[in-house]
Scaffold this active site. Structure first.
Site, PDB file in Angstrom:
ATOM      1  N   ARG A   1       0.862  -1.205   0.000  1.00  0.00           N
ATOM      2  CA  ARG A   1       0.000   0.000   0.000  1.00  0.00           C
ATOM      3  C   ARG A   1       0.889   1.242   0.000  1.00  0.00           C
ATOM      4  NH1 ARG A   1      -1.770   1.926   4.623  1.00  0.00           N
ATOM      5  NH2 ARG A   1      -2.493  -0.059   5.472  1.00  0.00           N
TER       6      ARG A   1
ATOM      7  N   ASP B   1      -5.195  19.109 -15.840  1.00  0.00           N
ATOM      8  CA  ASP B   1      -5.504  17.749 -16.281  1.00  0.00           C
ATOM      9  C   ASP B   1      -4.988  17.635 -17.719  1.00  0.00           C
ATOM     10  OD1 ASP B   1      -6.675  15.481 -17.420  1.00  0.00           O
ATOM     11  OD2 ASP B   1      -8.538  15.688 -16.283  1.00  0.00           O
TER      12      ASP B   1
HETATM   13  C1  LIG Z   1     -11.356   9.823 -18.361  1.00  0.00           C
HETATM   14  C2  LIG Z   1     -10.925  11.122 -17.832  1.00  0.00           C
HETATM   15  C3  LIG Z   1     -10.764  11.305 -16.455  1.00  0.00           C
HETATM   16  C4  LIG Z   1     -11.101  10.222 -15.458  1.00  0.00           C
HETATM   17  O1  LIG Z   1     -10.196   9.182 -15.455  1.00  0.00           O
HETATM   18  P1  LIG Z   1     -10.586   7.673 -15.049  1.00  0.00           P
HETATM   19  O2  LIG Z   1      -9.336   6.947 -15.280  1.00  0.00           O
HETATM   20  O3  LIG Z   1     -11.719   7.262 -15.930  1.00  0.00           O
HETATM   21  O4  LIG Z   1     -11.004   7.724 -13.618  1.00  0.00           O
HETATM   22  C5  LIG Z   1     -10.312  12.537 -16.014  1.00  0.00           C
HETATM   23  N1  LIG Z   1     -10.054  13.547 -16.871  1.00  0.00           N
HETATM   24  C6  LIG Z   1     -10.214  13.412 -18.200  1.00  0.00           C
HETATM   25  C7  LIG Z   1      -9.923  14.549 -19.097  1.00  0.00           C
HETATM   26  C8  LIG Z   1     -10.660  12.195 -18.726  1.00  0.00           C
HETATM   27  O5  LIG Z   1     -10.845  12.079 -20.049  1.00  0.00           O
END
Ligand SMILES: *Cc1c(COP(=O)(O)O)cnc(C)c1O
Length: 387
Positions: free
Chosen positions: A50, A173
């Site tokens: 973990r 992101d």
């Molecule tokens: C898919 C996605 C997420 C979420 O990720 P998961 O791996 O599905 O939890 C976050 N941000 C963007 C831009 C995404 O396309």
């Protein structure tokens, strides 16, 4: 001399002791929950999976290298990454977020972060707009660029200059471009988030997420949170993402070349009213992308004239699959209104431009002519039915 990104996808820069792991060229999967200690007060460097596991650590080192960060954390999903990230904040803190985000991120913020006491303002994150909404309790700015699914582009360096001056954490992101096409930390971001499920894994077979930073204090907090909360990526999944990353450069280049062809073809179709792809000269974000990114990616959002045409296309494609997700070798067609953004309130969806005529295409690495032929056949069938 620093190695080039294509090489860095395959190799870790740091020298390795080849005697370790018996010289294995493919990094081993350490499928173990715990590690024996040589003696009291001694450790091999690993105690319990973990906290840390060699395979996960290897992947984290690779991600830190690719995103030009000092520390990376591999988690069980992109949403687990966002959840951990939000634990850096306290009830009463205010975060400014892009209005157009991945639907799951909006759901997490609305139903988990807000009830916990975080104050969130969603807006179009141009620098002027963000600056106008900074409050005394504002702690961070969170964006996607390009956004999912409307492909809005934000000038990362301009926003970074503003957040640095105001003492705000700036989080990007970077899922839609991957570190191969964009490295936000170089442009002044503090933390990069990824859904590793998408381009990094690249094969639609593993769910994963990442946080990467170049700030020591943030890394320390995240490391503590990750070992405490226990959402680190398991060894086998870490290995699958490591394997995916080896071909990241090739996949990104091929998918982008395909996307350009498909976007141009879609633009020529009478059934299609808008094609939103940053690689097209018509996209308003293209000049910013040319400055801050090394590619335009392979996600195309487009609208059909009628909802029936959109639904008909989803039903009619044969090679292309109607499925959520993006960034894999397979081309996928998504209907955001009922899939990725189904839990986003209808009025927010409409305001962001996600109508019932909006489709999102994640272009894979197949042959572009085959993809276009598949789309054409689906459109032609529609026409025959309505003739
Ligand atoms: C898919 C996605 C997420 C979420 O990720 P998961 O791996 O599905 O939890 C976050 N941000 C963007 C831009 C995404 O396309």
């Amino acid at each position: 001399m620093a190695r080039k990104p294509e090489t860095q996808c395959v190799h870790l820069d740091a020298e390795r002791d080849t005697k370790l792991h018996y010289g294995a060229v493919s990094f081993p999967i350490y499928q173990t929950a715990t590690f024996a200690h040589p003696g009291p007060g001694e450790s091999t460097g690993y105690d319990y999976s973990r906290l840390q596991n060699p395979t996960r650590e290897r992947l984290e080192e690779h991600m830190a290298q690719l995103e030009h960060g000092t520390d990376a954390f591999a988690l069980t999903s992109g949403m687990a990454a966002l959840d951990l990230l939000l634990r850096l904040f306290r009830p009463g803190d205010h975060i400014i977020m892009d209005a157009d985000l991945y639907g799951g991120s909006i759901r997490l913020v609305d139903h988990v972060a807000k009830p916990y006491g975080l104050e969130v303002t969603s807006l179009d994150c141009s620098r002027e707009n963000v600056e106008a909404h900074v409050q005394e309790n504002t702690a961070a700015v969170y964006i996607e660029t390009p956004t999912n699914p409307m492909m809005n582009v934000t000038d990362i360096a301009a926003l970074a200059e503003m957040t640095r001056r105001s003492g705000l954490l700036f989080i990007v992101d970077n899922t839609f471009l991957s570190p191969y096409f964009q490295t936000p930390l170089d442009l002044g971001a503090d933390i990069v988030l990824h859904s590793g499920t998408k381009f990094l894994g690249g094969h639609n077979d593993t769910v994963a997420g990442f946080l990467v930073t170049n700030k020591e204090d943030i890394a320390e907090q995240l490391r503590f949170l990750l070992k405490t909360v226990g959402t680190g990526l398991p060894p086998l999944d870490s290995w699958l993402i490591l394997r995916g990353i080896k071909t990241l450069a090739l996949r990104m280049e091929r998918a982008e070349a395909n996307a350009m062809e498909v976007a141009e073809w879609l633009s020529s179709r009478p059934e299609v009213t808008d094609v939103i792809y940053p690689g097209l000269p018509s996209h308003p974000g293209r000049p910013i992308m040319e400055r801050q990114a090394r590619g335009f990616g392979s996600i195309i959002t487009f609208r059909t004239k009628t909802p029936e045409q959109g639904k008909g296309l989803l039903a009619g494609v044969q090679l292309i699959q109607f499925a959520e997700s993006l960034g894999g070798v397979e081309t996928l067609l998504t209907y955001p209104a009922t899939q990725t953004h189904a839990d986003v309130p209808a009025e927010v969806r409409e305001r962001n431009g996600i109508t019932d005529c909006t489709l999102r295409l994640s272009v894979g690495i197949e042959n572009a002519e085959d993809l276009i032929a598949d789309l054409k056949a689906a459109f032609d069938t529609l026409e025959d039915e309505h003739a």
